[in-house]
Design a protein around this motif. Sequence first.
Motif, short mmCIF file in Angstrom:
data_model
loop_
_atom_site.label_atom_id
_atom_site.label_comp_id
_atom_site.label_asym_id
_atom_site.label_seq_id
_atom_site.Cartn_x
_atom_site.Cartn_y
_atom_site.Cartn_z
N THR A 1 0.86 -1.20 0.00
CA THR A 1 0.00 0.00 0.00
C THR A 1 0.88 1.24 0.00
O THR A 1 2.03 1.19 0.45
CB THR A 1 -0.95 0.01 1.21
OG1 THR A 1 -1.81 1.15 1.12
CG2 THR A 1 -0.18 0.07 2.53
N THR A 2 0.36 2.34 -0.50
CA THR A 2 1.18 3.55 -0.60
C THR A 2 0.34 4.79 -0.36
O THR A 2 -0.84 4.83 -0.71
CB THR A 2 1.91 3.60 -1.97
OG1 THR A 2 2.90 4.61 -1.94
CG2 THR A 2 0.95 3.87 -3.10
N ASP A 3 0.92 5.79 0.29
CA ASP A 3 0.25 7.05 0.58
C ASP A 3 1.21 8.19 0.37
O ASP A 3 2.39 8.09 0.72
CB ASP A 3 -0.22 7.08 2.04
CG ASP A 3 -1.40 6.17 2.27
OD1 ASP A 3 -2.52 6.53 1.88
OD2 ASP A 3 -1.19 5.07 2.83
N MET A 4 0.70 9.28 -0.20
CA MET A 4 1.52 10.48 -0.40
C MET A 4 0.89 11.63 0.38
O MET A 4 -0.32 11.83 0.32
CB MET A 4 1.60 10.80 -1.88
CG MET A 4 2.54 11.92 -2.21
SD MET A 4 2.68 12.19 -4.01
CE MET A 4 4.16 11.26 -4.41
N VAL B 1 1.22 15.84 1.27
CA VAL B 1 1.78 17.10 0.79
C VAL B 1 1.48 18.20 1.81
O VAL B 1 0.33 18.35 2.24
CB VAL B 1 1.16 17.47 -0.57
CG1 VAL B 1 1.73 18.80 -1.08
CG2 VAL B 1 1.40 16.37 -1.60
N ASP C 1 -4.03 0.68 6.34
CA ASP C 1 -4.41 -0.05 5.13
C ASP C 1 -4.05 -1.54 5.25
O ASP C 1 -4.80 -2.41 4.81
CB ASP C 1 -3.71 0.54 3.90
CG ASP C 1 -4.37 1.84 3.43
OD1 ASP C 1 -5.60 1.94 3.50
OD2 ASP C 1 -3.64 2.73 2.97
N VAL D 1 6.96 16.96 0.48
CA VAL D 1 6.14 15.81 0.08
C VAL D 1 6.71 14.56 0.75
O VAL D 1 7.93 14.35 0.72
CB VAL D 1 6.13 15.62 -1.45
CG1 VAL D 1 5.29 14.39 -1.84
CG2 VAL D 1 5.60 16.86 -2.16
N ILE D 2 5.83 13.77 1.36
CA ILE D 2 6.23 12.53 2.01
C ILE D 2 5.51 11.39 1.31
O ILE D 2 4.29 11.41 1.19
CB ILE D 2 5.82 12.53 3.50
CG1 ILE D 2 6.36 13.76 4.22
CG2 ILE D 2 6.27 11.24 4.19
CD1 ILE D 2 5.79 13.96 5.63
N SER D 3 6.26 10.42 0.81
CA SER D 3 5.65 9.26 0.17
C SER D 3 6.04 8.01 0.95
O SER D 3 7.23 7.76 1.15
CB SER D 3 6.11 9.16 -1.28
OG SER D 3 5.58 8.01 -1.90
N THR E 1 5.53 3.83 1.23
CA THR E 1 5.01 2.56 0.73
C THR E 1 5.30 1.51 1.79
O THR E 1 6.41 1.43 2.31
CB THR E 1 5.66 2.15 -0.61
OG1 THR E 1 5.45 3.19 -1.56
CG2 THR E 1 5.07 0.85 -1.13
#
Lengths: 336, 336
Positions: B48-51, B53, B79, B136-138, B140
């Motif tokens: 799962t991945t979230d970004m 801002v 998630d 921005v932080i991403s 996974t």
Amino acid sequence: MNLRDIGEFGLIDRLRGKLNPADETVVVGIGDDAAVAAYHPASHVLITTDMLVEGVHFREDTIDYRSLGWKSLAASLSDIAAMGGIPRHAVVSLAIPPAFAVAKLDLLYEGIGQICEAYHTHVIGGDIVKTEGPLVISVTLTGEVEQGRALLRSGAQAGDLVFVTGPIGGSAAGLSFLQSHQQSLVHPDEQSVLLNSHQRPQPQVEAGRILSQSGGCTSCNDISDGLASELNEIAIASGVGIVVEEERLPIAPAVRNFARLAERNSTDWALYGGEDYQLTGTLSPLAYGSLVNQFLMRGLELHLIGRVTEGQGVILRCRDGEEQRLQARGYNHFAE
Amino acid sequence: MNLRDIGEFGLIDRLRGKLNPADETVVVGIGDDAAVAAYHPASHVLITTDMLVEGVHFREDTIDYRSLGWKSLAASLSDIAAMGGIPRHAVVSLAIPPAFAVAKLDLLYEGIGQICEAYHTHVIGGDIVKTEGPLVISVTLTGEVEQGRALLRSGAQAGDLVFVTGPIGGSAAGLSFLQSHQQSLVHPDEQSVLLNSHQRPQPQVEAGRILSQSGGCTSCNDISDGLASELNEIAIASGVGIVVEEERLPIAPAVRNFARLAERNSTDWALYGGEDYQLTGTLSPLAYGSLVNQFLMRGLELHLIGRVTEGQGVILRCRDGEEQRLQARGYNHFAE
């Protein structure tokens, strides 16, 4: 059409339509809280991630959005290749300025779909958000490799041979070509070589697989930051020295010719340019004969460019016999 | 200290020092082309991945950087919880403005380290780049779940019971509290409830594991976009209708009290606020008795809030007996 017309969820539906269909390794794809993926029970799972920011990693005047989609995944595919793995599943997140054209995102995802198709890889999730800043693309890619077969940076030994899997310096040459005012002076065939080297790099997944299966590859890196930087990483991680011979560096004729025209140094592009996405690393001398045959049979290249020594650091032996120490001066965010 | 002083590689070394140490599932961690992770041979891998801002997902005036680090991973952990999985490995990428203070990044990674420690999860890679835009932080995150045990959105059947694993509406109430001018009117204990609900949500990983192991959970979502949106996703994916009773919604006294003070509606926060990171979903009626005992024994909550019907859509039965259709109006990027 703009983003307000279709909204976040309309955009997601639209972009997933550009992607190649899932295969049996995708148990649950885009659309639930998390994707579910199947790996071979005897595999280790590889994970790599890259973030690209408009204005820092790419600019509209030197790459089209379809190529940008290709190149965004190429960086991660090359990392999996450098570990000797099989690329499997990607998640792609985008931070998008509200006024961004949907047509550009269509092209971006066409390029992502093309490289996924070419490398039998699948986008199985992502996140799409708004930003008041530049476009940001974040890619995380998994792969798998047989337990104990991952190619690391740390196994090079004195006496090993140093290899590279194909031409280097082409990406930097291509960028220089795109920014130059001498484009009409370059032969169309050589223009293609320069453009493709910069915009459509070919990650060396098949080469990585042969190297990891051989058992004779003692260290490996992909050339994302330039040969000098990658070999320094191997030298440090392995606690060895490396000597590279300038005359053995595989630099394409198109790159040499354009360097001459632009009064630039093609060896510098090869050493410090980066983004070539070839593999470099070290081989046990006994493994070379069998490996070069396997590479040839599959139409792949395997160039020997130097050897591993006792000591430390990376030395370039120039054509004139002079020796110089190569520093790891790849791109350093925040240094400039 | 600023980023130019320590550079990209100095920053990476510094931040990895804030993280909890690796365990045996991390075969190769931060520092090679890709990380190498070991999963159980009978597992499927979750991804799962979230970004996030700055200015869109968070603002400095409503969250401190340590809590932001916690919350950045909480979204992804939730998630994995919603799939019934065990969270395992994260990669975290940052796009950072050049003038950003290193001290803030230190705090961010302390928070990331804290939540990784609490959830036995490890950051095993990432990418750090420069941006002229906002931070921005991403993130996974992978997890694992026994083959065939993943909790999907699509299995709810008429007659099933609808559950939620804990109080909802608290994150929206906490944000409203932080932006209000009535903070001194709230009892300190209730201030803590509101702040922690917004800044330090607790992903329900243990609840998700009990639910997936039971075999009696027919659908599941985590509440990131508000209960109304999550239940609509389940209703659509499962092809069923859902009726929820307003009086059964678990809303904390602190949230009800602050709603009264601020002249806001706590039911709206519960239905549309989001970021509560509780789980909601559906249970086979026969499974409930055994499940509620398991939850109680581990100090967890399991609230029944409604039931699954034939038909479609999500209905709220209000305290006054009126029924209203709940729309999925969670946050939609690009809609505003």
